[in-house]
Design a protein around this motif. Sequence first.
Motif, PDB file in Angstrom:
ATOM      1  N   TYR A 218       0.839  -1.203   0.000  1.00  0.00           N
ATOM      2  CA  TYR A 218       0.000   0.000   0.000  1.00  0.00           C
ATOM      3  C   TYR A 218       0.872   1.250   0.000  1.00  0.00           C
ATOM      4  N   GLY A 219       1.928   1.217   0.793  1.00  0.00           N
ATOM      5  CA  GLY A 219       2.851   2.346   0.834  1.00  0.00           C
ATOM      6  C   GLY A 219       2.723   3.180   2.091  1.00  0.00           C
ATOM      7  N   LYS A 220       3.797   3.929   2.393  1.00  0.00           N
ATOM      8  CA  LYS A 220       3.830   4.784   3.574  1.00  0.00           C
ATOM      9  C   LYS A 220       3.871   6.267   3.227  1.00  0.00           C
ATOM     10  N   THR A 221       4.332   6.597   2.026  1.00  0.00           N
ATOM     11  CA  THR A 221       4.409   8.007   1.644  1.00  0.00           C
ATOM     12  C   THR A 221       3.081   8.484   1.080  1.00  0.00           C
ATOM     13  N   LEU A 222       2.935   9.789   0.968  1.00  0.00           N
ATOM     14  CA  LEU A 222       1.704  10.346   0.409  1.00  0.00           C
ATOM     15  C   LEU A 222       1.524   9.914  -1.041  1.00  0.00           C
ATOM     16  N   LEU A 223       2.593   9.945  -1.839  1.00  0.00           N
ATOM     17  CA  LEU A 223       2.471   9.530  -3.237  1.00  0.00           C
ATOM     18  C   LEU A 223       2.026   8.077  -3.329  1.00  0.00           C
ATOM     19  N   GLU A 224       2.595   7.208  -2.536  1.00  0.00           N
ATOM     20  CA  GLU A 224       2.212   5.796  -2.566  1.00  0.00           C
ATOM     21  C   GLU A 224       0.744   5.616  -2.201  1.00  0.00           C
ATOM     22  N   ALA A 225       0.280   6.354  -1.199  1.00  0.00           N
ATOM     23  CA  ALA A 225      -1.124   6.253  -0.814  1.00  0.00           C
ATOM     24  C   ALA A 225      -2.044   6.795  -1.903  1.00  0.00           C
ATOM     25  N   LEU A 226      -1.667   7.904  -2.518  1.00  0.00           N
ATOM     26  CA  LEU A 226      -2.474   8.464  -3.606  1.00  0.00           C
ATOM     27  C   LEU A 226      -2.612   7.462  -4.749  1.00  0.00           C
TER      28      LEU A 226
ATOM     29  N   TYR B 255      -7.361   9.624  -7.641  1.00  0.00           N
ATOM     30  CA  TYR B 255      -8.139   9.170  -8.797  1.00  0.00           C
ATOM     31  C   TYR B 255      -7.736   9.946 -10.057  1.00  0.00           C
ATOM     32  N   GLU B 256      -7.589  11.258  -9.912  1.00  0.00           N
ATOM     33  CA  GLU B 256      -7.219  12.091 -11.064  1.00  0.00           C
ATOM     34  C   GLU B 256      -5.787  11.820 -11.508  1.00  0.00           C
ATOM     35  N   LEU B 257      -4.881  11.632 -10.557  1.00  0.00           N
ATOM     36  CA  LEU B 257      -3.492  11.329 -10.908  1.00  0.00           C
ATOM     37  C   LEU B 257      -3.411  10.032 -11.708  1.00  0.00           C
TER      38      LEU B 257
ATOM     39  N   SER C 262      -2.136   4.079  -4.620  1.00  0.00           N
ATOM     40  CA  SER C 262      -2.877   2.892  -4.191  1.00  0.00           C
ATOM     41  C   SER C 262      -4.377   3.156  -4.177  1.00  0.00           C
ATOM     42  N   GLU C 263      -4.776   4.318  -3.649  1.00  0.00           N
ATOM     43  CA  GLU C 263      -6.200   4.639  -3.607  1.00  0.00           C
ATOM     44  C   GLU C 263      -6.737   4.971  -4.988  1.00  0.00           C
ATOM     45  N   GLY C 264      -5.935   5.650  -5.798  1.00  0.00           N
ATOM     46  CA  GLY C 264      -6.380   5.954  -7.159  1.00  0.00           C
ATOM     47  C   GLY C 264      -6.619   4.700  -7.974  1.00  0.00           C
ATOM     48  N   LEU C 265      -5.695   3.748  -7.895  1.00  0.00           N
ATOM     49  CA  LEU C 265      -5.858   2.488  -8.622  1.00  0.00           C
ATOM     50  C   LEU C 265      -7.079   1.722  -8.130  1.00  0.00           C
ATOM     51  N   ALA C 266      -7.250   1.640  -6.822  1.00  0.00           N
ATOM     52  CA  ALA C 266      -8.396   0.911  -6.266  1.00  0.00           C
ATOM     53  C   ALA C 266      -9.716   1.543  -6.703  1.00  0.00           C
ATOM     54  N   GLN C 267      -9.758   2.872  -6.748  1.00  0.00           N
ATOM     55  CA  GLN C 267     -10.980   3.544  -7.183  1.00  0.00           C
ATOM     56  C   GLN C 267     -11.268   3.295  -8.657  1.00  0.00           C
ATOM     57  N   HIS C 268     -10.225   3.255  -9.475  1.00  0.00           N
ATOM     58  CA  HIS C 268     -10.449   2.976 -10.895  1.00  0.00           C
ATOM     59  C   HIS C 268     -10.928   1.543 -11.104  1.00  0.00           C
ATOM     60  N   PHE C 269     -10.411   0.613 -10.319  1.00  0.00           N
ATOM     61  CA  PHE C 269     -10.918  -0.753 -10.422  1.00  0.00           C
ATOM     62  C   PHE C 269     -12.377  -0.807  -9.974  1.00  0.00           C
ATOM     63  N   GLU C 270     -12.683  -0.127  -8.902  1.00  0.00           N
ATOM     64  CA  GLU C 270     -14.060  -0.023  -8.412  1.00  0.00           C
ATOM     65  C   GLU C 270     -14.969   0.612  -9.460  1.00  0.00           C
ATOM     66  N   ALA C 271     -14.482   1.679 -10.103  1.00  0.00           N
ATOM     67  CA  ALA C 271     -15.277   2.373 -11.116  1.00  0.00           C
ATOM     68  C   ALA C 271     -15.587   1.472 -12.300  1.00  0.00           C
ATOM     69  N   GLY C 272     -14.685   0.529 -12.587  1.00  0.00           N
ATOM     70  CA  GLY C 272     -14.946  -0.416 -13.670  1.00  0.00           C
ATOM     71  C   GLY C 272     -16.170  -1.260 -13.403  1.00  0.00           C
ATOM     72  N   TYR C 273     -16.425  -1.550 -12.128  1.00  0.00           N
ATOM     73  CA  TYR C 273     -17.640  -2.286 -11.760  1.00  0.00           C
ATOM     74  C   TYR C 273     -18.847  -1.356 -11.749  1.00  0.00           C
TER      75      TYR C 273
ATOM     76  N   PRO D  60       5.529  18.984  -1.240  1.00  0.00           N
ATOM     77  CA  PRO D  60       6.583  18.784  -0.234  1.00  0.00           C
ATOM     78  C   PRO D  60       6.444  17.472   0.538  1.00  0.00           C
ATOM     79  N   GLN D  61       5.268  16.822   0.447  1.00  0.00           N
ATOM     80  CA  GLN D  61       5.017  15.639   1.254  1.00  0.00           C
ATOM     81  C   GLN D  61       4.977  14.341   0.453  1.00  0.00           C
ATOM     82  N   LEU D  62       5.139  14.432  -0.866  1.00  0.00           N
ATOM     83  CA  LEU D  62       4.937  13.254  -1.693  1.00  0.00           C
ATOM     84  C   LEU D  62       5.837  12.087  -1.309  1.00  0.00           C
ATOM     85  N   SER D  63       7.053  12.357  -0.919  1.00  0.00           N
ATOM     86  CA  SER D  63       8.013  11.295  -0.619  1.00  0.00           C
ATOM     87  C   SER D  63       8.199  11.075   0.871  1.00  0.00           C
TER      88      SER D  63
END
Length: 214
Positions: A105-113, A179-181, A115-126, A149-152
């Motif tokens: 899943y990740g610990k940084t902000l970029l990793e979380a963005l 989701y947008e990223l 992980s959540e963006g991908l999960a939402q796109h998979f969800e949106a496919g349904y 400043p917080q991405l990493s």
Amino acid sequence: MNHLHLLNAGEQFSPELAVRLRAVVEKALARFATELDLDGVDVVLMSSTFTLPETGVHGYAPNAHQVDLSVTPGSPAFQRLWLTEVPATLAHELHHVRRWRGPGYGKTLLEALVSEGLAQHFEAGYRGESPIYAQPTMDLAALWERAQPQLSAPHDHAAWFFGSPAQDFPRWGGYALGYELVRRFFAAQGGDAVSHANTPASAFEGAWWVSCLT
């Protein structure tokens, strides 16, 4: 094998609802596990008041082998929407399980963005449309600038994704930004939430500035 565990010793679910829930979740689990090539997942379905007021459903994937689904049977939103919201939430959380088995899943902000963006796109496919938490109610460009400043670095996950009036974070801001990223990344690179389930978060960062946004 994948297993559904419906917790109902206290009879929080009526016999009829328990049967219907089991059938819907088992069907969705079989479908999404096949799409994501997942085996060895325990899905725990329980009654709880800790759910989204808009849907009466909440999900959590703590590791690479478990999904917790919480529902509020007495919620009018749940009674109205559960046939869509329960499978859609399961799709989202199963994508997290899939990513846990790759980069995590990740610990940084970029990793979380990501992980959540991908999960939402998979969800949106349904769903056939973006989930409510992906629909921006804020200036995403300004939020992306604030993220730089917080991405990493480690971040205040609750503030970024659930909102914090004290810190001037909008509700679900991180979800909409992620989701947008990811959408921009797909527009530039092709593929989808399944094919990029293991793609490192670092590959997504530059996608924000792509010119192809359709």
